[in-house]
Design a protein around this motif. Sequence first.
Motif, PDB file in Angstrom:
ATOM      1  N   UNK A 122       0.812  -1.224   0.000  1.00  0.00           N
ATOM      2  CA  UNK A 122       0.000   0.000   0.000  1.00  0.00           C
ATOM      3  C   UNK A 122       0.850   1.282   0.000  1.00  0.00           C
ATOM      4  N   UNK A 123       2.043   1.196   0.554  1.00  0.00           N
ATOM      5  CA  UNK A 123       2.907   2.367   0.607  1.00  0.00           C
ATOM      6  C   UNK A 123       3.299   2.892  -0.768  1.00  0.00           C
ATOM      7  N   UNK A 124       3.295   1.969  -1.723  1.00  0.00           N
ATOM      8  CA  UNK A 124       3.701   2.331  -3.081  1.00  0.00           C
ATOM      9  C   UNK A 124       2.581   3.014  -3.865  1.00  0.00           C
ATOM     10  N   UNK A 125       1.353   2.892  -3.341  1.00  0.00           N
ATOM     11  CA  UNK A 125       0.193   3.326  -4.121  1.00  0.00           C
ATOM     12  C   UNK A 125       0.264   4.814  -4.496  1.00  0.00           C
ATOM     13  N   UNK A 126       0.680   5.646  -3.536  1.00  0.00           N
ATOM     14  CA  UNK A 126       0.755   7.089  -3.809  1.00  0.00           C
ATOM     15  C   UNK A 126       1.769   7.372  -4.918  1.00  0.00           C
ATOM     16  N   UNK A 127       2.870   6.626  -4.890  1.00  0.00           N
ATOM     17  CA  UNK A 127       3.903   6.793  -5.913  1.00  0.00           C
ATOM     18  C   UNK A 127       3.336   6.448  -7.293  1.00  0.00           C
ATOM     19  N   UNK A 128       2.563   5.373  -7.320  1.00  0.00           N
ATOM     20  CA  UNK A 128       2.012   4.945  -8.607  1.00  0.00           C
ATOM     21  C   UNK A 128       0.918   5.872  -9.108  1.00  0.00           C
ATOM     22  N   UNK A 129       0.190   6.438  -8.170  1.00  0.00           N
ATOM     23  CA  UNK A 129      -0.819   7.412  -8.569  1.00  0.00           C
ATOM     24  C   UNK A 129      -0.125   8.584  -9.267  1.00  0.00           C
ATOM     25  N   UNK A 130       0.993   8.996  -8.714  1.00  0.00           N
ATOM     26  CA  UNK A 130       1.786  10.052  -9.355  1.00  0.00           C
ATOM     27  C   UNK A 130       2.254   9.636 -10.741  1.00  0.00           C
ATOM     28  N   UNK A 131       2.670   8.373 -10.825  1.00  0.00           N
ATOM     29  CA  UNK A 131       3.146   7.834 -12.108  1.00  0.00           C
ATOM     30  C   UNK A 131       2.006   7.914 -13.133  1.00  0.00           C
ATOM     31  N   UNK A 132       0.794   7.500 -12.726  1.00  0.00           N
ATOM     32  CA  UNK A 132      -0.357   7.558 -13.645  1.00  0.00           C
ATOM     33  C   UNK A 132      -0.626   9.004 -14.064  1.00  0.00           C
ATOM     34  N   UNK A 133      -0.519   9.920 -13.110  1.00  0.00           N
ATOM     35  CA  UNK A 133      -0.759  11.331 -13.435  1.00  0.00           C
ATOM     36  C   UNK A 133       0.320  11.904 -14.358  1.00  0.00           C
ATOM     37  N   UNK A 134       1.509  11.356 -14.293  1.00  0.00           N
ATOM     38  CA  UNK A 134       2.541  11.819 -15.229  1.00  0.00           C
ATOM     39  C   UNK A 134       2.191  11.409 -16.655  1.00  0.00           C
ATOM     40  N   UNK A 135       1.681  10.185 -16.805  1.00  0.00           N
ATOM     41  CA  UNK A 135       1.287   9.757 -18.148  1.00  0.00           C
ATOM     42  C   UNK A 135       0.013  10.453 -18.615  1.00  0.00           C
ATOM     43  N   UNK A 136      -0.894  10.684 -17.673  1.00  0.00           N
ATOM     44  CA  UNK A 136      -2.182  11.280 -18.022  1.00  0.00           C
ATOM     45  C   UNK A 136      -2.394  12.584 -17.253  1.00  0.00           C
ATOM     46  N   UNK A 137      -1.713  13.660 -17.652  1.00  0.00           N
ATOM     47  CA  UNK A 137      -1.877  14.938 -16.936  1.00  0.00           C
ATOM     48  C   UNK A 137      -3.351  15.370 -16.884  1.00  0.00           C
ATOM     49  N   UNK A 138      -4.078  15.005 -17.909  1.00  0.00           N
ATOM     50  CA  UNK A 138      -5.497  15.336 -17.975  1.00  0.00           C
ATOM     51  C   UNK A 138      -6.269  14.746 -16.783  1.00  0.00           C
ATOM     52  N   UNK A 139      -5.875  13.548 -16.383  1.00  0.00           N
ATOM     53  CA  UNK A 139      -6.570  12.913 -15.254  1.00  0.00           C
ATOM     54  C   UNK A 139      -6.260  13.643 -13.955  1.00  0.00           C
ATOM     55  N   UNK A 140      -5.071  14.189 -13.868  1.00  0.00           N
ATOM     56  CA  UNK A 140      -4.724  14.933 -12.659  1.00  0.00           C
ATOM     57  C   UNK A 140      -5.608  16.174 -12.546  1.00  0.00           C
ATOM     58  N   UNK A 141      -5.785  16.854 -13.674  1.00  0.00           N
ATOM     59  CA  UNK A 141      -6.655  18.026 -13.663  1.00  0.00           C
ATOM     60  C   UNK A 141      -8.082  17.670 -13.264  1.00  0.00           C
ATOM     61  N   UNK A 142      -8.498  16.476 -13.673  1.00  0.00           N
ATOM     62  CA  UNK A 142      -9.885  16.081 -13.462  1.00  0.00           C
ATOM     63  C   UNK A 142     -10.070  15.194 -12.236  1.00  0.00           C
TER      64      UNK A 142
END
Length: 272
Positions: A122-142
Motif C-alpha cells: 500500500x505504501x507504493x500506491x501514492x507513488x504509482x498514482x503520481x506515475x499515472x498522473x505523469x502519463x495522463x496529466x489530464x486525469x490529474x486536472x480532473x
Amino acid sequence: MLDAGKTETLLEVNNIEVIYNHVILVLKGVSLNVPKGGITALLGGNGAGKTTTLKAISNLLHSERGEVTKGSILYRGEKVQSLDPSALVKKGVIQVMEGRHCFEHLTVEENLLTGAYTRTDKGQVAVDLDMVYTYFPRLKERRRSQAGYTSGGEQQMCAIGRALMSKPETILLDEPSMGLAPQLVEQIFEIVKAVNEKEGVTFLLAEQNTNVALRYAHYGYILESGRVVMDGPAKELRENPDVKEFYLGMSDEGRKSFRDVRSYRRRKRWLA
Ligand SMILES: Nc1ncnc2c1ncn2[C@@H]1O[C@H](COP(=O)(O)OP(=O)(O)O)[C@@H](O)[C@H]1O
Ligand SMILES: [Mg+2]
C-alpha cells in the motif's frame, strides 16, 4: 524495447474454440503469442471475435454464457483458463474492457485507487498514482470530478490508468479507440507506447482501427469470423497489399472479406 529473438512468450493462446449459449461457435481455433515487452495487436472488423478472445483469456465468458470448449491458454507456461479474473490480476494480467468502464459515481481519483485494491504494498500506491498522473496529466486536472461527467477520452484514460494502478505485467486492452476523435485516439496510443517503453508493460490490444494499431504495435494478428487469417510483424502487415486494400482503406471497392480477396487473387493467378 522489444528485441526479437530474445523475447520470452508471456501469453500463449493455443487453438481455442469458444461457443456461446452451447451452440454458437464464435472462435474456431484461434492461436496467438504475446511476447514480453511487446505491443501485440488483435485486429479485425466488428464481430470478428476480438472481445471474445480477450474475455476467454481473462475468464470473463461465463457471464455471457460463453465457454472455451477446445484449446488452451497459458500465461508464463501455466494454464490460466480456470482462474478467476482477480487471480489473474495477481499474476499480473489485467483487462481494460471495451467501452471504458469506470465507476461513474466515483471521482477520477477514486476510480484510479480501486485499481490498487489487490495490492499488498500500500505504501507504493501514492507513488504509482503520481506515475499515472505523469502519463495522463489530464486525469490529474480532473481528479476530483465524478467520472460519469468526464468525456469519453477521459474515461478511456481513467480505465487505462486504473489498470496501471494494479502494477500489471500485461494489459489486455479492448478497443481503446472506440468512439473517440482521431486526435484523442492518437494521444491514447502515444501513452500506451510510452507506458510500454518506459514501464515495460506488455500489451495485447484489440482494435478495429487497423491503421492506428499497426503504427503502434510490433506484431499483429488479423481475425476474421473467429479465425486468424493473417499474422506478422506490424511493419510487414502495413505494407501487405491485401491489408492495405482491405483494412487500411486504400481500395475503392469497399471492404469485402479478406478471405474472399485472397481466394480471388489465387483464382486470378490460376487463370492468368
Ligand atoms: N454473449 C454472446 N452471445 C452470443 N453471441 C455473442 C455474444 N457475444 C458476442 N457474440 C457474437 O460473437 C461474435 C464475435 O463477437 P466479439 O468477440 O464481440 O467481436 P469483436 O470484439 O471482434 O467485435 C459476433 O458474431 C457476436 O455477435
Ligand atoms: Mg469487441
